[in-house]
Design a protein around this motif. Structure first.
Motif, PDB file in Angstrom:
ATOM      1  N   ALA A  88       0.805  -1.222   0.000  1.00  0.00           N
ATOM      2  CA  ALA A  88       0.000   0.000   0.000  1.00  0.00           C
ATOM      3  C   ALA A  88       0.836   1.269   0.000  1.00  0.00           C
ATOM      4  CB  ALA A  88      -0.934   0.001   1.199  1.00  0.00           C
ATOM      5  N   GLY A  89       2.137   1.153   0.037  1.00  0.00           N
ATOM      6  CA  GLY A  89       2.989   2.325  -0.043  1.00  0.00           C
ATOM      7  C   GLY A  89       2.886   3.280   1.136  1.00  0.00           C
ATOM      8  N   GLY A  90       2.547   2.769   2.308  1.00  0.00           N
ATOM      9  CA  GLY A  90       2.469   3.592   3.509  1.00  0.00           C
ATOM     10  C   GLY A  90       1.087   4.129   3.823  1.00  0.00           C
ATOM     11  N   LEU A  91       0.125   3.941   2.925  1.00  0.00           N
ATOM     12  CA  LEU A  91      -1.212   4.484   3.153  1.00  0.00           C
ATOM     13  C   LEU A  91      -1.921   3.798   4.318  1.00  0.00           C
ATOM     14  CD1 LEU A  91      -2.458   4.971  -0.524  1.00  0.00           C
ATOM     15  CD2 LEU A  91      -1.649   6.721   1.090  1.00  0.00           C
ATOM     16  N   ILE A  92      -1.747   2.489   4.426  1.00  0.00           N
ATOM     17  CA  ILE A  92      -2.386   1.770   5.530  1.00  0.00           C
ATOM     18  C   ILE A  92      -1.688   2.101   6.844  1.00  0.00           C
ATOM     19  CG2 ILE A  92      -2.857  -0.507   6.506  1.00  0.00           C
ATOM     20  CD1 ILE A  92      -3.262  -1.544   3.691  1.00  0.00           C
ATOM     21  N   SER A  93      -0.376   2.130   6.844  1.00  0.00           N
ATOM     22  CA  SER A  93       0.366   2.465   8.062  1.00  0.00           C
ATOM     23  C   SER A  93      -0.012   3.846   8.578  1.00  0.00           C
ATOM     24  CB  SER A  93       1.876   2.417   7.788  1.00  0.00           C
ATOM     25  OG  SER A  93       2.302   1.105   7.522  1.00  0.00           O
ATOM     26  N   ALA A  94      -0.263   4.782   7.661  1.00  0.00           N
ATOM     27  CA  ALA A  94      -0.601   6.150   8.050  1.00  0.00           C
ATOM     28  C   ALA A  94      -1.911   6.233   8.820  1.00  0.00           C
ATOM     29  CB  ALA A  94      -0.672   7.033   6.812  1.00  0.00           C
ATOM     30  N   ALA A  95      -2.780   5.237   8.672  1.00  0.00           N
ATOM     31  CA  ALA A  95      -4.070   5.248   9.363  1.00  0.00           C
ATOM     32  C   ALA A  95      -3.906   5.152  10.873  1.00  0.00           C
ATOM     33  CB  ALA A  95      -4.948   4.101   8.862  1.00  0.00           C
ATOM     34  N   TRP A  96      -2.719   4.709  11.338  1.00  0.00           N
ATOM     35  CA  TRP A  96      -2.488   4.551  12.770  1.00  0.00           C
ATOM     36  C   TRP A  96      -2.668   5.857  13.532  1.00  0.00           C
ATOM     37  CZ3 TRP A  96      -2.738   1.453  16.585  1.00  0.00           C
ATOM     38  CH2 TRP A  96      -2.089   1.726  17.787  1.00  0.00           C
ATOM     39  N   GLU A  97      -2.372   6.994  12.915  1.00  0.00           N
ATOM     40  CA  GLU A  97      -2.487   8.282  13.595  1.00  0.00           C
ATOM     41  C   GLU A  97      -3.912   8.522  14.087  1.00  0.00           C
ATOM     42  OE1 GLU A  97      -0.089  10.393  14.560  1.00  0.00           O
ATOM     43  OE2 GLU A  97       1.154   8.718  13.903  1.00  0.00           O
ATOM     44  N   ASP A  98      -4.911   8.082  13.338  1.00  0.00           N
ATOM     45  CA  ASP A  98      -6.303   8.195  13.780  1.00  0.00           C
ATOM     46  C   ASP A  98      -6.727   6.983  14.603  1.00  0.00           C
ATOM     47  OD1 ASP A  98      -6.975  10.709  12.724  1.00  0.00           O
ATOM     48  OD2 ASP A  98      -7.317   9.855  10.752  1.00  0.00           O
ATOM     49  N   VAL A  99      -6.273   5.804  14.183  1.00  0.00           N
ATOM     50  CA  VAL A  99      -6.687   4.569  14.853  1.00  0.00           C
ATOM     51  C   VAL A  99      -6.276   4.570  16.323  1.00  0.00           C
ATOM     52  CG1 VAL A  99      -6.248   2.078  14.975  1.00  0.00           C
ATOM     53  CG2 VAL A  99      -6.750   3.149  12.772  1.00  0.00           C
ATOM     54  N   LYS A 100      -5.055   5.035  16.622  1.00  0.00           N
ATOM     55  CA  LYS A 100      -4.567   4.959  18.002  1.00  0.00           C
ATOM     56  C   LYS A 100      -5.419   5.804  18.957  1.00  0.00           C
ATOM     57  CE  LYS A 100      -1.074   8.623  17.502  1.00  0.00           C
ATOM     58  NZ  LYS A 100       0.378   8.926  17.546  1.00  0.00           N
ATOM     59  N   LYS A 101      -6.062   6.860  18.435  1.00  0.00           N
ATOM     60  CA  LYS A 101      -6.883   7.721  19.282  1.00  0.00           C
ATOM     61  C   LYS A 101      -8.193   7.055  19.688  1.00  0.00           C
ATOM     62  CE  LYS A 101      -5.027  11.781  16.898  1.00  0.00           C
ATOM     63  NZ  LYS A 101      -5.351  12.891  15.972  1.00  0.00           N
ATOM     64  N   VAL A 102      -8.624   6.075  18.913  1.00  0.00           N
ATOM     65  CA  VAL A 102      -9.910   5.422  19.173  1.00  0.00           C
ATOM     66  C   VAL A 102      -9.871   4.641  20.481  1.00  0.00           C
ATOM     67  CG1 VAL A 102     -11.628   3.812  18.251  1.00  0.00           C
ATOM     68  CG2 VAL A 102     -10.391   5.329  16.708  1.00  0.00           C
ATOM     69  N   ARG A 103      -8.692   4.203  20.884  1.00  0.00           N
ATOM     70  CA  ARG A 103      -8.574   3.449  22.139  1.00  0.00           C
ATOM     71  C   ARG A 103      -8.933   4.294  23.344  1.00  0.00           C
ATOM     72  NH1 ARG A 103      -3.601   0.162  23.736  1.00  0.00           N
ATOM     73  NH2 ARG A 103      -5.171  -0.771  25.053  1.00  0.00           N
ATOM     74  N   TYR A 104      -8.824   5.616  23.227  1.00  0.00           N
ATOM     75  CA  TYR A 104      -9.029   6.480  24.364  1.00  0.00           C
ATOM     76  C   TYR A 104     -10.484   6.943  24.442  1.00  0.00           C
ATOM     77  CZ  TYR A 104      -4.089   6.736  23.160  1.00  0.00           C
ATOM     78  OH  TYR A 104      -2.811   6.428  22.800  1.00  0.00           O
ATOM     79  N   PRO A 105     -11.102   6.882  25.623  1.00  0.00           N
ATOM     80  CA  PRO A 105     -12.485   7.352  25.770  1.00  0.00           C
ATOM     81  C   PRO A 105     -12.644   8.791  25.287  1.00  0.00           C
ATOM     82  CG  PRO A 105     -11.754   6.187  27.736  1.00  0.00           C
ATOM     83  CD  PRO A 105     -10.540   6.352  26.877  1.00  0.00           C
ATOM     84  N   LYS A 106     -13.859   9.119  24.857  1.00  0.00           N
ATOM     85  CA  LYS A 106     -14.121  10.455  24.297  1.00  0.00           C
ATOM     86  C   LYS A 106     -13.722  11.575  25.255  1.00  0.00           C
ATOM     87  CE  LYS A 106     -18.411   9.369  23.456  1.00  0.00           C
ATOM     88  NZ  LYS A 106     -19.838   9.493  23.052  1.00  0.00           N
ATOM     89  N   LYS A 107     -14.063  11.438  26.522  1.00  0.00           N
ATOM     90  CA  LYS A 107     -13.748  12.485  27.495  1.00  0.00           C
ATOM     91  C   LYS A 107     -12.242  12.665  27.632  1.00  0.00           C
ATOM     92  CE  LYS A 107     -17.927  12.142  30.339  1.00  0.00           C
ATOM     93  NZ  LYS A 107     -18.457  11.880  31.700  1.00  0.00           N
ATOM     94  N   VAL A 108     -11.515  11.551  27.587  1.00  0.00           N
ATOM     95  CA  VAL A 108     -10.064  11.631  27.722  1.00  0.00           C
ATOM     96  C   VAL A 108      -9.447  12.255  26.479  1.00  0.00           C
ATOM     97  CG1 VAL A 108      -7.950  10.279  28.008  1.00  0.00           C
ATOM     98  CG2 VAL A 108     -10.000   9.661  29.278  1.00  0.00           C
ATOM     99  N   ARG A 109     -10.010  11.965  25.301  1.00  0.00           N
ATOM    100  CA  ARG A 109      -9.507  12.589  24.076  1.00  0.00           C
ATOM    101  C   ARG A 109      -9.662  14.102  24.150  1.00  0.00           C
ATOM    102  NH1 ARG A 109     -12.144   8.352  20.956  1.00  0.00           N
ATOM    103  NH2 ARG A 109     -13.700   9.849  20.230  1.00  0.00           N
ATOM    104  N   ALA A 110     -10.803  14.554  24.669  1.00  0.00           N
ATOM    105  CA  ALA A 110     -11.043  15.992  24.792  1.00  0.00           C
ATOM    106  C   ALA A 110     -10.064  16.613  25.784  1.00  0.00           C
ATOM    107  CB  ALA A 110     -12.480  16.244  25.235  1.00  0.00           C
TER     108      ALA A 110
END
Length: 291
Positions: A88-110
């Motif tokens: 994929a030329g790095g396109l899939i790996s780049a998704a980690w920047e958004d994916v890693k935030k999903v682990r954190y509860p909404k209140k904690v992200r804020a």
């Protein structure tokens, strides 16, 4: 580590808690659903079955279906291996920047977003060590002791969120950080001797940073202006600020200048009543020596 051993490690990690998608987190569900759909489309485009793809990236077929179905948060290693296998030329790996935030509860992200933008952070906490100062092991013990208990998945999600917030100490330029902790909290060996020693060592490490002021409110203090509970103040580069206190304004965050002045007065008084930074670090060193 051999290829077989590495694959075994990845498969065992896939079964660990903390990687389930919170169904009430609309943004998180959207991110993981989109990533999963893209993974499936790319896999099918190269003619790979789910089982074949799982073997290639080092995970089981069941996990592949869960990730592609938006039911499981993929690890960074999963995305990196998928990127290589699917070219994929790095396109899939780049998704980690958004994916890693999903682990954190909404209140904690804020909260994390506010902390990431703050130039000054001041916290008084009366009944526990502030999350920014906690080691992962201490955080796991504190969160795991809650009643009613959290699920193992939620515990790991919350621990990961607290650990992620510690990047505030690595920012450039460094924000000004001030913490006041209660002596009684520092004497409670949460998690046992080893976990507690690591926590005290972490406090000493942070307290010696050039941009951190760490103070302890001694138990023998006969005047205490923080008995109503936690106080938090965050200031930003544009001159705005936000704060909250358990005993003021129904505990809700406020940006009202009049309210902020009250919180600043309370926090300033607490700091004046606490031990000096040097005395505070000496006390923590003493407690560490007693464990």
């Amino acid at each position: 580590m051999t290829v077989e051993a590495e694959a075994g490690r990845l498969r065992s990690e896939a079964d660990e808690p903390g990687w389930e998608v919170d169904p009430d987190d609309e943004w998180g569900v959207a991110v993981i659903t989109t990533v999963g759909r893209q993974l499936k489309l790319r896999r099918e485009a190269v003619g790979m079955r789910a089982g074949e793809f799982g073997a290639a990236v080092g995970y089981g077929e069941d996990l592949v279906y869960k990730v592609e179905g938006g039911k499981r948060i993929p690890r960074q290693e999963y995305l990196d291996r998928a990127d290589e296998v699917l070219e994929a030329g790095g396109l899939i790996s780049a998704a980690w920047e958004d994916v890693k935030k999903v682990r954190y509860p909404k209140k904690v992200r804020a909260l994390g977003k506010l902390e990431a933008n703050a130039v000054e952070i001041a916290v008084y906490q009366c009944n526990s060590i502030n999350g920014l100062l906690q080691t992962p092991e201490h955080a796991r013990c504190v969160i795991g002791a809650a009643q009613p208990p959290y699920s193992p998945d939620d515990v790991e999600r919350m621990v990961a969120a607290r650990v992620a917030r510690r990047t505030v100490f690595e920012r450039t330029p460094a924000p000004a950080l001030s913490f006041v902790l209660e002596e009684g909290v520092l004497r409670r060996p949460i998690g046992g001797t080893m976990v507690w020693r690591q926590q005290l060592e972490r406090l000493l490490e942070v307290g010696k940073l050039h941009n951190v002021v760490l103070q302890v409110m001694p138990t023998h203090c006969d005047t205490h202006s923080g008995t109503d509970g936690t106080i938090e103040l965050l200031k930003f580069v544009d001159g705005t600020a936000v704060g909250r206190a358990d005993g003021e304004f129904n505990g809700r965050p406020t940006s009202d200048p009049k309210h902020l002045r009250i919180l600043e007065l309370q926090y300033g008084t607490i700091r004046a009543q606490a031990l000096s930074p040097r005395e505070s670090l000496a006390l923590i060193e003493q407690l560490l020596g007693e464990t």
